[in-house]
Design an enzyme around this catalytic site. Structure first.
Site, mmCIF file in Angstrom:
data_model
loop_
_atom_site.group_PDB
_atom_site.id
_atom_site.type_symbol
_atom_site.label_atom_id
_atom_site.label_comp_id
_atom_site.label_asym_id
_atom_site.label_seq_id
_atom_site.Cartn_x
_atom_site.Cartn_y
_atom_site.Cartn_z
ATOM 1 N N GLY A 103 0.826 -1.205 0.000
ATOM 2 C CA GLY A 103 0.000 0.000 0.000
ATOM 3 C C GLY A 103 0.854 1.247 0.000
ATOM 4 C CB CYS A 104 0.172 4.621 -1.072
ATOM 5 S SG CYS A 104 -0.288 3.919 -2.632
ATOM 6 C CB VAL A 105 3.699 5.529 2.990
ATOM 7 C CG1 VAL A 105 3.803 4.163 3.608
ATOM 8 C CG2 VAL A 105 4.649 5.666 1.840
ATOM 9 C CG MET B 157 -1.589 7.501 -3.329
ATOM 10 S SD MET B 157 -1.460 9.121 -2.540
ATOM 11 C CE MET B 157 -0.454 8.773 -1.110
ATOM 12 C CB THR B 198 -1.571 6.102 3.292
ATOM 13 O OG1 THR B 198 -0.970 6.779 4.408
ATOM 14 C CG2 THR B 198 -1.414 6.964 2.065
#
Lengths: 105, 409
Positions: A103-105, B157, B198
């Protein structure tokens, strides 16, 4: 880790059904996983993406992003969304027997 | 004479120059820092410009004022890093050889990556606030806007400062209220993420704020193109969102020089060991700040925490010692929430933002994931800390590594 029998083979999967060991993967498993994701038939284009992802993962140790599949795999982003609707990065990785993209941060 | 070259005199590069210059023996080491611009921008301040809280003057200083005297400064774009030959070619024709290279070339917006984004509407009713020109032209637009539908969109992203677009809509809600036109403005937050942020716990808290402030959240929207003729944002899977005013965070990428040099990934970020910040390809190249592919936020606080570990590791590398794998992905972000209040989040590679008190467990003065006036003042005071302490490489009263004490699950 839970196990699951897919296309007659018992494999380890994570909580969301992603294969734990990419080497457990085979094309029959891909077809089964695709069905679970609502893709009843894997076309030539699907296979192109799947094989690219597996090859790229083998070479670089990272699950390719959508941008990577576009740049290095030569598949336009629009097409990816048509081939693997609702989140192609995750869906294609799952069918290709790779783990869930980070996942993104 | 040995040579250490730093590429980029933004937050990360400037901090590294200030940390290393007093410590490296001047008779042994020559330090050179390269940047294409003379002006240093306080990027966290860009957020406040559209609302007239800061002006251009508030966020700029000459870069040279922050570079130690005996560090050479080269103002020039970078042509190419020839890592195999340990040298950097600058566009001004100079060639810099190095023993150690620190890449701190940052990241920037790439609106050209999105179909239609640069067509008619750009800087007319479509703005970014991640560039000084975008932020100031948006300020001009907002001054005279009488209302309509404001859409805040994150194209993809990762972006730098992942909380900034949320802060923008929180501040917009406050600002339109102040202007007396909140009832004439509809605000929608359109993001590729499954929620407001996120990480799940912060996402839930922040999502709650959106709802409270009457801001519509449209998640899992991957922007495929902008139709500025019809004022529509269109996702790859064909969904459409209308706007009158579109504020957008375009695709964020690392420097083109990284791509030209063959050192980057598909977004021109340099692959590093996320714990030591050493390049995966070359042992005498280190990378810091937005330029890395480390899976943490691209933010000034991260660059600052990284600098403490990278400083140690460069000295260890010079002494032939093994590097310390000590960077934990620590990020610390104030989130301005409007009406004189703010939130604070503190997290790393493995621990997501949690509620609690910070930096002193149980005491604060800041509250994590909670809206307080103190957090707002922390954010406003930070600009002073940035210019006077952080850029100069001074010790701040916050540890480089994240601390679990004071946080609760």
């Amino acid at each position: 880790m839970p196990t699951k029998t897919i296309a007659g083979k018992t494999v380890e999967v994570d909580a969301e059904g992603f294969l734990v060991n990419p080497d457990d993967w085979n094309e029959d498993i891909a077809k089964e996983l695709a069905k679970e994701e609502g893709i009843n038939e894997l076309t030539e284009m699907h296979w192109k993406v799947i094989h690219f992802m597996r090859q790229d993962y083998k070479e670089r140790g990272q699950i390719p992003t959508i941008r990577r599949i576009k740049n290095a795999g030569g598949v336009p982003v629009q097409d990816l969304y048509k081939l693997f609707p609702d989140g192609p990065a995750k869906k294609a990785a799952k069918i290709a027997g790779l783990s869930k993209p980070q996942g993104c941060v | 004479m040995k040579k250490l070259v730093i590429l980029g005199a933004g937050t990360a590069g400037t901090i590294m120059a200030n940390k290393l210059a007093p410590v490296l023996d001047k008779s042994e080491w020559e330090i050179t820092i390269v940047d294409q611009h003379e002006t240093h921008y306080y990027q966290p301040g860009f957020l406040f410009i559209p609302f007239g809280i800061y002006t251009r003057e508030d966020v700029i200083r000459p870069k040279r004022d922050y570079i130690p005297r005996h560090v050479n400064v080269e103002i020039s774009p970078i042509e190419m890093i020839e890592a195999q030959n340990n040298r950097v070619k600058l566009s001004n024709g100079k060639v810099l050889n190095y023993d150690i290279l620190i890449i701190a070339t940052g990241s920037d917006i790439h609106p050209e990556e999105t179909e239609g984004l640069l067509d008619g509407g750009w800087r007319q009713n479509i703005f970014d606030f991640y560039s000084i020109d975008g932020a100031t032209s948006l300020a001009n637009f907002l001054k005279y806007w009488e209302g309509g539908k404001l859409v805040m969109n994150v194209v993809e992203m990762p972006i730098k400062c992942p909380v900034a677009p949320l802060e923008f809509v929180f501040l917009a809600d406050w600002w339109f209220t102040e202007q007396g036109i909140r009832d004439k403005v509809e605000i929608e937050y359109v993001t590729p993420l499954p929620g407001a942020f996120t990480k799940p716990i912060a996402s839930k808290y922040l999502g709650g704020f959106l709802e409270k402030k009457n801001i519509k959240l449209t998640p899992e929207f991957n922007t495929g193109k902008v139709d500025s003729g019809r004022n529509k944002l269109i996702s790859y899977d064909g969904r459409e969102v209308d706007y009158d005013l579109l504020v957008i965070v375009p695709t964020i990428m690392g420097s083109d020089a990284i791509a030209r040099s063959g050192l980057g990934d598909d977004l021109n970020f340099v692959p590093v060991d996320p714990y030591t910040l050493q390049s995966k390809q070359y042992e005498n190249i280190f990378v810091i700040g937005d330029a890395t592919d480390a899976p943490t936020s691209k933010a000034g606080s991260v660059a600052h925490f990284e600098s403490e570990i990278l400083f140690e590791n460069i000295l260890r590398y010079i002494d032939g010692r093994p590097l310390l794998p000590e960077f934990d992905g620590h990020a610390n972000c104030f989130i301005e929430s409007g009406f004189g209040k703010g939130l604070l989040i503190d997290f790393n590679y493995t621990v997501e933002p949690l509620p609690g008190k910070f930096p002193l467990p149980g005491i604060g003065p800041y509250s994590l994931l909670e809206e307080t006036r103190m957090n707002h003042w922390g954010k406003m005071m930070f600009r002073w800390m940035y210019w006077n302490l952080l850029l100069k490489g001074a010790e701040l009263p916050i540890e480089a590594q994240m601390n679990l004490a004071g946080k609760r699950r």
